[in-house]
Design a protein around this motif. Structure first.
Motif, short mmCIF file in Angstrom:
data_model
loop_
_atom_site.label_atom_id
_atom_site.label_comp_id
_atom_site.label_asym_id
_atom_site.label_seq_id
_atom_site.Cartn_x
_atom_site.Cartn_y
_atom_site.Cartn_z
N GLY A 173 7.42 -3.03 7.79
CA GLY A 173 6.50 -2.34 7.50
C GLY A 173 5.38 -3.68 7.89
N PHE A 174 5.76 -5.03 8.40
CA PHE A 174 4.17 -6.11 8.94
C PHE A 174 4.26 -5.46 10.40
CE2 PHE A 174 8.44 -8.51 6.97
CZ PHE A 174 7.34 -8.94 6.07
N LEU A 175 2.53 -5.63 9.77
CA LEU A 175 1.72 -5.37 11.35
C LEU A 175 1.39 -7.00 12.30
CD1 LEU A 175 -0.26 -3.00 10.64
CD2 LEU A 175 1.36 -2.58 11.58
N ASN A 176 2.40 -6.77 13.12
CA ASN A 176 2.35 -8.11 13.99
C ASN A 176 1.67 -7.86 15.56
OD1 ASN A 176 3.70 -9.57 12.38
ND2 ASN A 176 6.10 -8.87 14.50
N ILE A 177 -0.40 -8.54 15.19
CA ILE A 177 -1.01 -8.64 16.58
C ILE A 177 -1.39 -9.62 17.00
CG2 ILE A 177 -3.78 -7.97 15.65
CD1 ILE A 177 -2.85 -7.70 13.02
N THR A 178 -1.89 -9.32 18.46
CA THR A 178 -1.69 -9.65 19.35
C THR A 178 -3.66 -9.82 19.82
OG1 THR A 178 1.21 -9.75 20.33
CG2 THR A 178 -1.03 -10.63 21.68
N ALA A 204 0.70 -1.19 0.08
CA ALA A 204 -0.25 -0.16 -0.16
C ALA A 204 0.86 1.16 0.32
CB ALA A 204 -1.03 -0.01 1.62
N ALA A 205 2.20 1.17 1.03
CA ALA A 205 2.80 2.47 1.23
C ALA A 205 3.40 2.81 -0.55
CB ALA A 205 3.96 2.19 1.83
N LYS A 206 4.02 1.46 -0.68
CA LYS A 206 4.49 0.94 -1.97
C LYS A 206 3.89 1.51 -3.27
CE LYS A 206 7.53 -1.13 -5.32
NZ LYS A 206 7.81 -2.78 -6.11
N ARG A 207 2.79 1.81 -3.61
CA ARG A 207 1.68 2.77 -4.33
C ARG A 207 1.34 3.92 -4.41
NH1 ARG A 207 -2.25 -1.24 -3.29
NH2 ARG A 207 -1.35 -3.11 -4.38
N GLU A 208 2.24 4.36 -2.91
CA GLU A 208 1.84 6.05 -2.80
C GLU A 208 3.48 6.74 -2.53
OE1 GLU A 208 -0.98 7.71 -2.40
OE2 GLU A 208 -2.01 5.76 -3.08
N LYS A 209 3.88 6.18 -3.82
CA LYS A 209 5.49 6.10 -3.13
C LYS A 209 6.05 6.83 -1.75
CE LYS A 209 6.13 6.27 -8.28
NZ LYS A 209 4.67 5.77 -8.65
N LYS A 210 5.67 6.19 -1.08
CA LYS A 210 5.62 6.42 0.52
C LYS A 210 6.39 5.95 1.68
CE LYS A 210 1.94 9.39 1.24
NZ LYS A 210 0.86 9.63 2.06
N ASN A 211 7.52 5.91 2.36
CA ASN A 211 7.56 4.76 3.28
C ASN A 211 7.06 4.27 4.10
OD1 ASN A 211 9.58 3.97 5.61
ND2 ASN A 211 10.37 5.53 5.56
N PRO A 212 7.40 2.60 4.30
CA PRO A 212 5.90 2.22 4.29
C PRO A 212 6.27 1.72 5.77
CG PRO A 212 8.78 0.43 3.43
CD PRO A 212 8.35 2.55 2.79
N ARG A 213 7.57 2.14 6.33
CA ARG A 213 8.48 2.21 7.88
C ARG A 213 6.83 2.82 8.50
NH1 ARG A 213 10.02 -1.55 11.92
NH2 ARG A 213 9.92 -0.31 13.71
N GLU A 214 7.27 4.21 6.94
CA GLU A 214 6.01 5.53 8.26
C GLU A 214 4.58 5.48 8.05
OE1 GLU A 214 8.05 8.97 6.40
OE2 GLU A 214 9.88 8.62 6.85
N VAL A 215 4.50 4.84 6.84
CA VAL A 215 3.06 4.51 6.40
C VAL A 215 2.21 3.73 7.90
CG1 VAL A 215 1.41 3.28 4.79
CG2 VAL A 215 3.53 4.65 3.97
N ALA A 216 3.24 2.56 8.29
CA ALA A 216 2.93 1.66 9.07
C ALA A 216 2.77 2.16 10.16
CB ALA A 216 3.93 0.09 9.51
N GLU A 217 3.46 3.00 10.87
CA GLU A 217 3.12 3.78 11.54
C GLU A 217 2.10 4.48 11.82
OE1 GLU A 217 7.01 6.36 12.83
OE2 GLU A 217 8.25 4.31 13.06
N GLN A 218 1.73 5.07 10.92
CA GLN A 218 0.54 6.15 10.45
C GLN A 218 -0.95 5.22 10.72
OE1 GLN A 218 0.97 8.05 7.17
NE2 GLN A 218 1.85 9.71 7.83
N VAL A 219 -0.81 3.93 9.89
CA VAL A 219 -1.92 2.74 9.80
C VAL A 219 -2.21 1.74 11.72
CG1 VAL A 219 -2.53 0.63 9.19
CG2 VAL A 219 -1.45 2.11 7.65
#
Ligand code: ARG
Length: 564
Positions: free
Chosen positions: A79-84, A45-60
């Motif tokens: 930018g993987f999300l690990n969910i507990t 999703a970040a790549k599609r917007e040409k954004k930094n994935p790690r930063e996008v992950a933080e926003q998400v």
């Protein structure tokens, strides 16, 4: 409880709110350090917007609302999300309560379908047990399932058998051993052209309704069908005589199929035969592979019957889906008839036509499974061997068992091992039939799961627990409890996947994981030695595990013994 769907929905909502697009790609975590579930969709999703994935992950993560669902969301790697998951949420899942499909569909399942001129052999085992477990899952979800046993009860081989019967003067009552009768008839057929022609005439007599032929044919079918029925019962398969809708059932509809194809301009003559040529089916050299629907002598073919069957199933049975369980050698056949049916208007209900192909069962030499002398293995012999091998194990493990109980237990273990050995492999792969592997008490096998079930149950008997008085639900506290609860809550996700894709090995993998997590829980969290709320909560988790193992195995058509 729908875990994956809930997480995907929430994450994708967050994507939308942040102006991102794409799939959340939620899956069960591949390693325990990655939490319970992971979402891998942020990077794309970040790549599609040409954004930094790690930063996008933080926003998400900052926007994501998983209140009451997850207790922790962590970003890992690029930018993987690990969910507990939150134990309170997990506690609301009543694990062995199967979610009912809404709306329910009408699903025709075409499986088993042996050829009645011969005895059923191992080649039909896969279709029978894979089909039966899919049927069980769909029915448990509340779908209307119509089993169709499309047996081969028509065609030239019956001419050969009837003619051989005439010639040898044998009465059809003496046909108990169909296999050797078939073999002798085939020898005769292969070596004598005059006999071949007479056999072909017998087919014509049968097709034109000559009484002598009809009576002999009927007899054949009855003998052969009763062999199959015996095997279905031994295997614990849900097919009964009322599910038979064999090839002969469609005889009267076949001329209509040809007419309909002709009126749509789909027929073309080739070497005197009537064929449908579709551009999309070509050999590697570029020649079109025709679908032959009528031979030059007027006889119809396997494909013609299948076209008629599609009409019947979509128009009269009103199927929303039709699932076909056959081996992978029929992939082209089904692609072709599905395409022809679409063009000719035979699919009246816009049914989803789905071929579920499977690979070949191989011997240890890597070749199709045969006896030492190269003969095809009869299913009845295979099951007897499974029971004998299981009996040896039972006698070794429990020399004090009453002989009759031991035999019954061996039957449950032996038949279960053969079925699970097959169902646990990815359907589309070939697999090596290996007695030692499938009858082992270790690893992803049915004896292991059956044993795991008896071990959980033994907790209740040892503790003299009145299982019925335990509460239905509980909230996990300790980490091994929580991890067990995560797996318990995933049953319905697994069943959805089996129902949608027709892969029973997903359910096998799930049950193996459940048994493994129970063992980890059991080793870390004493049950009977604990007290009060702790004890109750652990007993509830144990009960949920036993129920889920039993339910899951039953959906694979496998019984659970009370002791082993
Ligand atoms: N009798 C066939 C065989 O043994 C399988 C039939 C599968 N079903 C169908 N509708 N063609 O190969």
């Amino acid at each position: 409880m729908q875990i994956k769907a809930t997480l995907s929905e929430r994450i994708e909502q967050t994507f939308a709110a942040l102006g991102l697009q794409g799939d959340a790609l939620v899956q069960a975590a591949s390693r325990p350090e990655f939490g319970d579930y992971q979402a891998n969709g942020v990077m794309a999703a970040a790549k599609r917007e040409k954004k930094n994935p790690r930063e996008v992950a933080e926003q998400v993560v900052a926007h994501l609302d998983l209140e009451g669902i997850a207790s922790q969301v962590e970003i890992a790697g690029p930018g993987f999300l690990n969910i507990t998951l939150d134990p309170n949420w997990l506690s609301t899942a009543e694990p062995s309560n199967i979610r009912q499909a809404a709306p329910a569909s009408t699903v025709v399942v075409d499986y088993s379908a042996p050829n009645l001129a011969k005895e059923m052999h191992v080649g039909h085992l896969r279709s029978t047990i894979i089909g039966d477990s899919i049927v069980r899952v769909l029915e448990a979800q509340g779908h209307k399932v119509l089993r169709q046993n499309h047996v081969g009860d028509w065609g030239t081989q019956f001419g050969m058998l009837l003619e051989y019967l005439n010639e040898s003067g044998e009465s059809s009552d003496e046909l108990a051993d169909l296999e050797s009768f078939y073999r002798s008839a085939k020898l005769r057929f292969d070596e004598d052209e005059v006999f071949q022609n007479r056999a072909r005439r017998a087919v014509v007599d049968l097709q034109s309704g000559a009484e002598y032929a009809a009576l002999q044919w009927q007899k054949f079918i009855e003998i052969s069908m009763s062999h199959c029925q015996e095997l279905y019962e031994r295997l614990g398969v849900t097919l009964t005589p009322e599910h038979i809708a064999g090839e002969s059932r469609y005889n009267d509809a076949l001329p209509g199929v040809i007419q309909a194809l002709a009126s749509k301009g789909l027929l073309q003559e080739s070497d005197g035969a009537q064929c449908v040529f579709l551009d999309e089916f070509k050999t590697k050299k570029g020649d079109i592979l025709p679908v032959i629907v009528q031979k030059s002598d007027g006889g119809y073919l396997y494909a013609t019957t299948d076209l008629a069957a599609i009409e019947y199933r979509t128009r009269d049975l009103m199927a929303d889906r039709i699932l076909y369980c056959t081996d992978a050698r029929q992939i082209l056949h089904f692609k072709q008839i599905f395409a022809v049916a679409g063009l000719a208007g035979f699919n009246h209900n816009e049914s989803s036509l789905e071929h579920l192909p499977f690979g070949t069962m191989l011997g240890s030499d890597g070749k199709p499974f045969k006896t030492r002398s190269g003969d095809i293995i009869k299913l009845a012999d295979l099951l007897s061997e499974a029971e004998d091998r299981a009996l040896k194990l039972v006698e070794e493990k429990n020399p004090d068992f009453d002989p009759q109980d031991a035999r019954e237990l061996a039957r449950i273990i032996g038949v279960g091992a053969v079925k699970y050995g097959d169902l646990s492999k990815n359907r589309t792969s070939d697999y090596v039939f290996d007695w030692d592997q499938m009858i082992s008490f270790e690893g992803n096998t049915s004896p292991y799961l059956q044993y795991a079930y008896t071990r959980v149950r033994s907790v209740f008997s040892r503790g003299e627990i009145n299982v019925a008085s335990l509460p239905l639900l509980t909230v996990a506290v300790d980490e091994p409890e929580r991890r067990l609860a995560v797996t318990l809550a995933a049953l319905n996700d697994t069943l959805d996947q089996v129902a949608a894709e027709g892969y029973p090995h997903y359910l096998c993998g799930y049950l193996y994981e459940l048994a493994t997590r129970f063992t980890q829980f059991y080793e870390a969290c004493p049950i009977l030695k604990s007290d009060g709320d702790v004890k109750t909560r652990r007993l509830v988790l144990a009960r949920q595990t036993a129920d889920t193992l039993q339910l899951g195995l039953s959906l694979l058509g496998i019984q659970t013994p009370e002791r082993m």
